[in-house]
Design an enzyme around this catalytic site. Structure first.
Site, PDB file in Angstrom:
ATOM      1  N   HIS B 116      -7.508  78.871 112.502  1.00 24.06           N
ATOM      2  CA  HIS B 116      -8.271  77.704 112.584  1.00 24.06           C
ATOM      3  C   HIS B 116      -8.011  77.095 113.951  1.00 24.06           C
ATOM      4  O   HIS B 116      -6.839  77.220 114.250  1.00 24.06           O
ATOM      5  CB  HIS B 116      -8.058  76.986 111.430  1.00 24.06           C
ATOM      6  CG  HIS B 116      -8.743  75.722 111.350  1.00 24.06           C
ATOM      7  ND1 HIS B 116      -8.588  74.510 112.061  1.00 24.06           N
ATOM      8  CD2 HIS B 116      -9.841  75.432 110.449  1.00 24.06           C
ATOM      9  CE1 HIS B 116      -9.675  73.558 111.609  1.00 24.06           C
ATOM     10  NE2 HIS B 116     -10.432  74.175 110.645  1.00 24.06           N
ATOM     11  N   ASP B 192       0.067  77.926 108.410  1.00 22.45           N
ATOM     12  CA  ASP B 192      -0.915  76.746 108.389  1.00 22.45           C
ATOM     13  C   ASP B 192      -1.309  76.993 106.845  1.00 22.45           C
ATOM     14  O   ASP B 192      -2.395  78.163 106.539  1.00 22.45           O
ATOM     15  CB  ASP B 192      -2.087  77.085 109.366  1.00 22.45           C
ATOM     16  CG  ASP B 192      -3.307  76.204 108.936  1.00 22.45           C
ATOM     17  OD1 ASP B 192      -3.380  75.574 107.955  1.00 22.45           O
ATOM     18  OD2 ASP B 192      -4.417  76.500 109.625  1.00 22.45           O
ATOM     19  N   GLN B 195      -5.389  76.529 103.536  1.00 22.61           N
ATOM     20  CA  GLN B 195      -6.433  76.842 102.215  1.00 22.61           C
ATOM     21  C   GLN B 195      -5.484  77.451 101.131  1.00 22.61           C
ATOM     22  O   GLN B 195      -6.339  78.122 100.190  1.00 22.61           O
ATOM     23  CB  GLN B 195      -7.288  77.968 103.107  1.00 22.61           C
ATOM     24  CG  GLN B 195      -8.414  77.233 104.069  1.00 22.61           C
ATOM     25  CD  GLN B 195      -9.225  76.346 103.386  1.00 22.61           C
ATOM     26  OE1 GLN B 195      -9.581  76.312 102.212  1.00 22.61           O
ATOM     27  NE2 GLN B 195      -9.982  75.599 104.314  1.00 22.61           N
ATOM     28  N   LYS B 218      -7.675  68.553 100.703  1.00 20.28           N
ATOM     29  CA  LYS B 218      -8.300  69.908 100.372  1.00 20.28           C
ATOM     30  C   LYS B 218      -7.674  70.413  99.013  1.00 20.28           C
ATOM     31  O   LYS B 218      -7.775  71.449  98.451  1.00 20.28           O
ATOM     32  CB  LYS B 218      -7.725  70.928 101.275  1.00 20.28           C
ATOM     33  CG  LYS B 218      -8.210  70.526 102.571  1.00 20.28           C
ATOM     34  CD  LYS B 218      -8.956  71.648 103.468  1.00 20.28           C
ATOM     35  CE  LYS B 218      -9.268  71.296 104.981  1.00 20.28           C
ATOM     36  NZ  LYS B 218     -10.452  71.776 105.593  1.00 20.28           N
ATOM     37  N   CYS B 356     -14.702  76.122 112.547  1.00 13.67           N
ATOM     38  CA  CYS B 356     -13.603  75.903 113.543  1.00 13.67           C
ATOM     39  C   CYS B 356     -12.833  77.243 113.714  1.00 13.67           C
ATOM     40  O   CYS B 356     -11.639  77.201 113.879  1.00 13.67           O
ATOM     41  CB  CYS B 356     -12.817  74.823 112.993  1.00 13.67           C
ATOM     42  SG  CYS B 356     -13.515  73.080 112.489  1.00 13.67           S
TER      43      CYS B 356
HETATM   44  C1  LIG Z   1      -7.273  76.958 107.543  1.00 13.19           C
HETATM   45  C2  LIG Z   1      -7.269  75.688 108.051  1.00 13.19           C
HETATM   46  N1  LIG Z   1      -6.332  75.040 108.992  1.00 13.19           N
HETATM   47  C3  LIG Z   1      -6.448  73.747 109.150  1.00 13.19           C
HETATM   48  C4  LIG Z   1      -7.411  73.119 108.881  1.00 13.19           C
HETATM   49  C5  LIG Z   1      -7.531  71.629 109.388  1.00 13.19           C
HETATM   50  O1  LIG Z   1      -7.454  70.727 108.144  1.00 13.19           O
HETATM   51  P1  LIG Z   1      -7.539  69.026 108.412  1.00 13.19           P
HETATM   52  O2  LIG Z   1      -8.883  69.040 108.851  1.00 13.19           O
HETATM   53  O3  LIG Z   1      -7.550  68.576 107.073  1.00 13.19           O
HETATM   54  O4  LIG Z   1      -6.520  68.752 109.351  1.00 13.19           O
HETATM   55  C6  LIG Z   1      -8.473  73.346 108.144  1.00 13.19           C
HETATM   56  C7  LIG Z   1      -9.531  72.522 107.738  1.00 13.19           C
HETATM   57  O5  LIG Z   1     -10.844  72.984 107.768  1.00 13.19           O
HETATM   58  C8  LIG Z   1      -8.339  74.848 107.596  1.00 13.19           C
HETATM   59  O6  LIG Z   1      -9.327  75.378 106.873  1.00 13.19           O
END
Ligand SMILES: Cc1ncc(COP(=O)(O)O)c(C=O)c1O
Lengths: 156, 400
Positions: B116, B192, B195, B218, B356
């Protein structure tokens, strides 16, 4: 609203088979537009001749049916118009989409008027307004000789 | 688990009677317990935390700190290693920024092509210091080719930062393998997990990584709260990320000493109500049990994949064999945004775009896709409904 009012034949046709697609020969104005949220990209090329007429105009890029159709229809309508008319048309387009204002026929042929108005339905889908306006913003940038790519996310 | 009961715990579905929500990967809807906890705190118990000695503030602080405890237990973390941030993105920025201070020209970072943007852009900033970034490639199915990791590692490799579960393909990275390779070479590992938490088993003691980031919103919790697990060694070694109140020990006109422990990274007033309500989200998930959530979401994902595969003009974005409860697809000849507008007319919320993850989409040679992601409130009827909507879409776009 019935979706077929948004995705009617004219839009689908221009979305699938865009007119004036590619780089036109010897263009003297061009600009790039992006919609980073959607990932839509467009590059508008045009030839403005000595008496300020859009002699030729074309575009390249990728996007949804609405953004491609809007670009294609825009090039058809703007080709042959004066720079002044082109600028009036783009303002009329923004008014039509964002304020639901109907456009006067003045200066447009019957066929051009139908094409121009075919995008009016997008106004009822707020999330899709940017898709329809991207090409027109990019046309404005090309006329203004804007060097930096424009970003419809910020403008609209 | 009784699904009907669970869905009824989400007020959003009462207010939006026909809503079908397939965008949990973007943000999960909130159960009533979480909403009530927010309201209760603001109405009856509100005070800023960590600052004052009067009873109201002391109780609020204790309530806030007990969420830290709840989170720690939930992901099997260790005492004193859970930092609250504003979201997963900020957690990852904190790691990249603070870890980056130790890096020199020529040092290397390894990511994957499935990241992401929030686990790439913060590392990209370090390129200013002439730090190099390498990517573990993904294959056609969208799987991270972990077997190529060893060949990317050099004696300059300082950290490997990878996604746990992809927010596009649902791929689950083989973390155990990555971590064991990294350990053997004394390379740090950041994960990370945005998810993964609440959709799969996350056991931080078992994983034994250096950093693990995720977001409250999430996992059925409030917005505005991120979690960063970081090993105590890094809590001690890192310089603070933000400066201000709450992260200091002593301040005079010449010198400042910083607070020890996680406080060093929690400058300024925090999202206290949200952190407190997050506890209810974790309780909610724990009551259902992660293993039940996994089997529920996996069975929905298989059912959806099976039904959607039946359309001859559907293309999936990768097909990783080891997948979570997320996948993405396109209807050939219909742009994802157009399809999403058609679905929206049927009250079906599906995200269209690159989610993203531009590197992944470019690698797969597609501009955008439609993403299906599942939560505890989804059911098979939801999937039948989207299949009807796909049919409608094909009709509007005159596909056979
Ligand atoms: C895999 C992953 N990493 C990071 C993020 C970023 O999360 P946040 O927008 O809550 O900071 C997301 C959210 O879309 C995600 O799906």
């Amino acid at each position: 609203m019935d979706l077929t009012e948004l995705y009617h034949d004219l839009i689908l046709d221009h979305g699938k088979k865009p007119r004036n697609f590619g780089k036109c020969n010897k263009f003297n104005h061009d600009a790039e537009g992006h919609n980073p949220l959607c990932g839509d990209n467009i590059h508008v090329y045009l030839i403005l001749d000595t008496d300020k007429k859009v002699k030729d105009i074309s575009f390249e890029g990728s996007g949804c049916a609405i953004s491609v159709a809007s670009s294609s229809i825009m090039t058809e309508i703007v080709k042959g118009k004066s720079e002044k008319q082109a600028r009036e048309l783009l303002n009329a387009f923004f008014k039509m989409i964002k304020e639901g204002q109907e456009i006067k026929k003045a200066g447009l042929s019957e066929d051009e008027h139908i094409k121009f108005s075919s995008l009016a339905g997008v106004g009822r889908f707020p999330m899709r307004v940017k898709c329809a306006t991207l090409s027109w913003h990019t046309l404005k940038a090309a006329l203004d000789d804007e060097k930096k790519p424009i970003n419809s996310e910020i403008i609209d | 688990m009784n699904l009907k009961d669970i869905k009824s715990q989400f007020p959003i579905f009462k207010f939006n009677k026909n809503l079908i929500y397939f965008d949990t990967a973007n943000s999960a809807q909130k159960p009533i317990q979480v909403i009530d906890a927010l309201e209760d705190f603001y109405k009856n118990h509100y005070a800023n935390i960590g600052r004052a000695v009067y009873g109201l503030a002391a109780r609020a602080t204790a309530d806030f700190e007990s969420t830290r405890e709840t989170i720690k237990e939930f992901v099997n973390g260790t005492e004193g290693e859970i930092v609250f941030t504003k979201n997963s993105t900020e957690s990852l920025n904190l790691v990249a920024h603070c870890f980056g201070k130790f890096l020199k020209e020529g040092d290397e970072i390894i990511l994957t092509e499935a990241e992401h943007h929030s686990n790439y852009v913060p590392w990209h900033f370090l390129r200013k210091k002439k730090v190099n970034i390498k990517f573990i490639p993904i294959n056609e199915d969208g799987e991270v080719e972990v077997n190529k990791l060893t060949s990317l590692i050099t004696n300059k490799t300082k950290i490997i930062s990878v996604i746990h579960i992809s927010n596009v393909t649902g791929l689950t990275t083989d973390l155990k393998k990555i971590i064991s390779i990294a350990k053997a070479k004394k390379i740090s590992v950041c994960i990370d997990g945005t998810q993964a938490v609440a959709h799969s088993h996350v056991d931080l003691k078992d994983l034994d990584c250096d950093f693990y980031a995720f977001s409250s919103h999430k996992i059925y919790g409030p917005t505005g709260v991120g979690i960063l697990y970081m090993k105590n060694k890094w809590i001690e070694q890192f310089e603070p990320f933000n400066g201000g109140g709450g992260m200091i020990q002593n301040v005079d006109t010449k010198n400042i000493t910083y607070a020890s422990g996680v406080s060093k990274f929690e400058a300024g007033s925090l999202a206290s109500a949200e952190v407190i309500a997050l506890k209810q989200a974790v309780k909610f998930v724990k009551d259902i049990k992660v293993k039940n959530i996994i089997s529920h979401e996996q069975s929905l994902a298989s059912y959806a994949l099976e039904k959607i595969s039946k359309f001859n003009d559907v293309e999936f974005v990768g097909r990783p064999s080891n997948k979570g409860s997320v996948f993405s697809f396109n209807i050939k000849g219909v742009h994802a945004h157009d399809a999403s507008t058609v679905f929206d007319e049927d009250n079906i919320a599906v995200r269209a775009g690159h989610h993203c993850c531009q590197i992944l989409h470019k690698k797969m040679k597609i501009g955008s896709s439609l993403r299906m992601s599942f939560g505890v409130y989804n059911n098979k009827q939801d999937i039948d409904a989207i299949c009807e909507s796909i049919k409608k879409c094909k009709k509007i776009f005159k596909l056979k």
